[in-house]
Structures are given as C-alpha cells and as structure tokens.
Design a protein around this motif. Structure first.
Motif, PDB file in Angstrom:
ATOM      1  N   ARG A 169     -29.531 -21.137  39.105  1.00  0.00           N
ATOM      2  CA  ARG A 169     -29.749 -22.412  39.789  1.00  0.00           C
ATOM      3  C   ARG A 169     -28.433 -23.157  39.996  1.00  0.00           C
ATOM      4  N   ASP A 202     -32.586 -29.748  41.891  1.00  0.00           N
ATOM      5  CA  ASP A 202     -33.248 -28.773  41.022  1.00  0.00           C
ATOM      6  C   ASP A 202     -32.922 -28.977  39.543  1.00  0.00           C
ATOM      7  N   GLY A 243     -34.316 -30.444  37.245  1.00  0.00           N
ATOM      8  CA  GLY A 243     -35.444 -30.414  36.324  1.00  0.00           C
ATOM      9  C   GLY A 243     -36.093 -29.058  36.129  1.00  0.00           C
ATOM     10  N   HIS A 244     -35.512 -27.999  36.700  1.00  0.00           N
ATOM     11  CA  HIS A 244     -36.086 -26.674  36.492  1.00  0.00           C
ATOM     12  C   HIS A 244     -35.931 -26.248  35.037  1.00  0.00           C
ATOM     13  N   GLY A 245     -36.999 -25.680  34.491  1.00  0.00           N
ATOM     14  CA  GLY A 245     -36.960 -25.141  33.139  1.00  0.00           C
ATOM     15  C   GLY A 245     -36.669 -23.656  33.162  1.00  0.00           C
ATOM     16  N   SER A 297     -37.162 -20.842  36.057  1.00  0.00           N
ATOM     17  CA  SER A 297     -37.511 -21.613  37.251  1.00  0.00           C
ATOM     18  C   SER A 297     -39.018 -21.762  37.432  1.00  0.00           C
ATOM     19  N   HIS A 298     -39.537 -21.337  38.594  1.00  0.00           N
ATOM     20  CA  HIS A 298     -40.942 -21.585  38.918  1.00  0.00           C
ATOM     21  C   HIS A 298     -41.908 -20.818  38.009  1.00  0.00           C
ATOM     22  N   GLU A 356     -43.004 -23.111  35.228  1.00  0.00           N
ATOM     23  CA  GLU A 356     -42.967 -24.542  35.562  1.00  0.00           C
ATOM     24  C   GLU A 356     -44.098 -25.330  34.927  1.00  0.00           C
ATOM     25  N   ASN A 375     -43.892 -31.500  37.146  1.00  0.00           N
ATOM     26  CA  ASN A 375     -43.228 -30.457  37.918  1.00  0.00           C
ATOM     27  C   ASN A 375     -41.721 -30.699  37.915  1.00  0.00           C
ATOM     28  N   HIS A 376     -40.973 -29.748  38.443  1.00  0.00           N
ATOM     29  CA  HIS A 376     -39.513 -29.845  38.325  1.00  0.00           C
ATOM     30  C   HIS A 376     -38.952 -31.024  39.123  1.00  0.00           C
ATOM     31  N   GLU A 377     -39.647 -31.433  40.201  1.00  0.00           N
ATOM     32  CA  GLU A 377     -39.159 -32.592  40.959  1.00  0.00           C
ATOM     33  C   GLU A 377     -39.230 -33.869  40.127  1.00  0.00           C
ATOM     34  N   SER A 433     -36.548 -33.662  37.522  1.00  0.00           N
ATOM     35  CA  SER A 433     -35.247 -33.880  38.172  1.00  0.00           C
ATOM     36  C   SER A 433     -34.982 -35.372  38.334  1.00  0.00           C
TER      37      SER A 433
END
Length: 404
Positions: free
Chosen positions: A59, A100, A102-104, A107-108, A111, A119-121, A124
C-alpha cells in the motif's frame, strides 16, 4: 544546504511510474510518520500472490503512485486555466496520499474480520484527524477534500470517483506486478484529457477511447485477478482462520499472537472507538497475522491448525466460479460429508459459497462526464461516441464455491 532543502529534493524510484518527487517538506514529514510507514507492511492485493507470485507490492507504493498521478493531473488542469491555489494543491495531494491509511493486514481480505463495523475509509479519516493534530492543523483542507465537503467538487473527484488517481494507479500497478497485461492502462493519456466544467471533473471527447480502455482493463483485472477463484479461496481461509481464532480466544484459549493482534482477537468492545484502540491498530500489519498463522499450524484445535497449514503451505481445495448457487440440499450434504470425514462440529470453515458482484462502470454513481468542443457535457454512455460503455455497465455476478 540545510536539511529542509535536502528533503525537498528527495525522489523515489518507482518501477511503475519512474521517479516520484516529494513536493514539499510537510508531505515528506507525513510520509516519514509511523502511520504512513506502516503501509510498507500492508500488501496491496491480499493473498493474490498465491496465484500471481509477483503481486507482493505494498500500500505504501500505491499511495506514492497515487500522489504522483495527482501531481500530473493538477499540472494539466492548471495549464488549462483551472484555478487551483497552492493550498488546494497541497490539500488534495495529502488527501490522495493518505486515502488508504486505514487499511489493515492484507488490505481488503480482512477488512471486516479484524475490526467489525468499520471500513478502511472510516479508519483512514480517524487517522488523518490524528495526524492533523500532530501537524498543528495543516491537514484540515485535505480532510475536507477527502470527506467531500470542499466547495471544489473536482478535487474530491480526483481522489475518489470512477476515474480517480486511486483507480488509475492500482490498475497499472496491479497489472504490472501480477503480469496480467490485459489490465494495463495509460494514465498519462487519460490525465491529459482531464478538464473541469461546472466545478466537476470531465474528460475531453477525444479521450473517450482511453476511458473505455480503462474501464475494460478494470473489468479484466476483476475477472482475472481480483476474483480469481484460487486467491479468493485463500482469502476466505484467511477470514476463516481469524474467525476461528476469535472463537477460541472467547472460550478462554490463549493463542500465540502479538500484543496488537491479541487486542483485536479479544474483540474488545471499544475497538478503535478510543484513542488507545486506534493507536493499537497502527501497530498492526501483515506480519502480525502471518506470524500468528505460522504458529497456529501446530495448535491442538484441528480447524485452526488445518486452516493455518493450508494458507502457509498453499494447500488450497478445488474451487469453482459458478453462474448459479448450488442447491441448499447439495450444499448441506457437502458440509455433512466434511463434518464426518474430519470429525468436526462446524464445516462452515471449509465449505463456502460466496456471491461476488462487480460493475465495471455504474453511471448512477459518480458518472464519467464528457466535454465536447461546443462546451456541452454528457455522461459517457450517452455521448454518442462511446463504443463499449453500455456493455461495461452490466453487472458481473459469480458464485464462488469451495470445499476441502
């Protein structure tokens, strides 16, 4: 030369876009912050590498690539006399750089497994707000653009729309690293055709073929890469192994895990709603999950052990992409077979069917608009010059099924 000037001259050699320049000291310091550096340890495409071994990019690289394309887009728009202030330019560059954040782990893929109801948004945005405090309010405009609250709508569209810098980078990047040439696009050509009309991002009419090629590439990447049945199975196993680990933890089992992963295995009710939970999240990356799964291979619990071994050793069952779901009777019969064969109470970890849906282009959601020489603006599928856009609005639906 002082350190400030040295930092301004820093460049990054990206195998996809070439040299990426860091435009100013603030952005350099944001990139250096631990929140952003964590993205080095977050895979861009989850477990796609189980099928395409080259797809191990991060990422971190993607975020920098997005910023690079945003710089190009801003330069084109300014050359076309679109008014963009230095403050707005900086704001939108920071917004795309951190989109991005907030991606763990993976990634998806995970999530909604590690942290529920987020969610990642959303994550973020929370992290951007924390960074804004750290940088004394210098990210305020970036946050407004990210949230879609800023008056110049086209700036938000450059960050998030159906033809944004995010999608242009990940298609070119994921195609490059996976080796799937059908997904390759020419973002420079699309960017060169960008303009602004009535405060919205538009594409000049002669750019229609490039846009349709972009939409086709996105469809091919979904069908050949993102929805590949084998990597989808691996990611389902990854979701299942976390689910099993949480269940065992809930029953009082003490599993091997880093302190950050252990916090989320316990499904702490606070999650990331507190500053402490959010901070713990920023210490979580692929390595936490991978090291745990490596150790869980040897656990006494058969389900946890088998799932972990299958992921680590890439022993993945046969899987299928079907046009229709298999019948409930057949599905339950298969689960019963697995229960009896492996002497387990719950076969849902190993026998699954999931509906996958994707629409290459949705004209009802941030439609792509075309600017003609006479000044008129039309949605691309109604432009009269598009060849493929009508076809690309068709929803692709597949049923993913696997069983050990």
């Amino acid at each position: 030369m002082n350190s400030l000037n040295k930092n301004k001259l820093k460049i990054i050699n990206d195998p996809v876009h070439g040299f990426i320049t860091i435009p100013n000291e603030l952005i350099y310091q944001i990139i250096q912050h631990p929140y952003f550096q964590r993205l080095r340890r977050i895979s861009q495409t989850g477990l796609t590498e189980t099928v395409y071994p080259g797809a191990k990019h991060s990422r971190f690289l993607h975020a920098l690539g997005c910023m690079h394309l945003m710089q190009k887009a801003l330069n084109i728009l300014k050359r076309k006399d679109v008014e963009i202030t230095l403050e707005e330019e900086n704001g939108v560059l920071i917004a795309i750089l951190l989109h991005d954040l907030g991606h763990g782990p993976f990634s998806h893929s995970l999530e909604h497994s590690i942290i529920k109801n987020s969610n990642h948004e959303q994550i973020s945005l929370r992290l951007m707000e924390e960074l804004n405090i750290f940088f004394n309010g210098e990210l305020t405009l970036a946050i407004e653009i990210f949230k879609g609250n800023y008056s110049k709508k086209f700036l938000t569209q450059l960050v998030s729309s159906q033809l944004d810098c995010d999608r242009m980078d990940y298609l070119k990047r994921d195609s490059f690293y996976s080796g799937v040439v059908e997904g390759s696009i020419n973002p420079e050509r699309i960017i060169s055709m960008m303009n602004v009309s009535n405060n919205e991002l538009v594409i000049e009419a002669k750019g229609i073929p490039s846009v349709e090629k972009f939409l086709m590439a996105r469809m091919f990447m979904y069908t050949q890469v993102y929805m590949h049945k084998k990597s989808f199975t691996a990611e389902n196993f990854l979701i299942s192994v976390l689910r099993r680990a949480k269940e065992l933890t809930k029953k009082g089992e003490k599993l091997f895990a880093t302190s950050a992963l252990n916090y989320f295995l316990q499904e702490n009710q606070e999650g990331i709603s507190t500053k402490k939970g959010l901070e713990i999240f920023t210490f979580l990356d692929d390595s936490d999950v991978l090291s745990a799964i490596k150790e869980w291979q040897f656990h006494d619990d058969f389900i946890l052990s088998k799932l972990s071994k299958n992921i680590i050793q890439r022993v993945l069952p046969k899987s299928y992409l079907l046009e229709e779901k298999i019948s409930d009777n057949e599905f339950l019969k298969e689960r019963d077979r697995v229960k009896k064969e492996y002497l387990i109470d719950d076969a849902s970890y190993f026998v699954e069917q999931t509906t996958i849906k994707v629409v290459p282009y949705d004209k009802n959601k941030n439609p792509i608009k075309i600017l003609f020489k006479n000044g008129s603006v039309k949605e691309i599928s109604n432009s009269g010059k598009s060849l493929l856009t009508q076809f690309l609005q068709k929803e692709i639906i597949k049923i993913h099924y696997h069983s050990i």
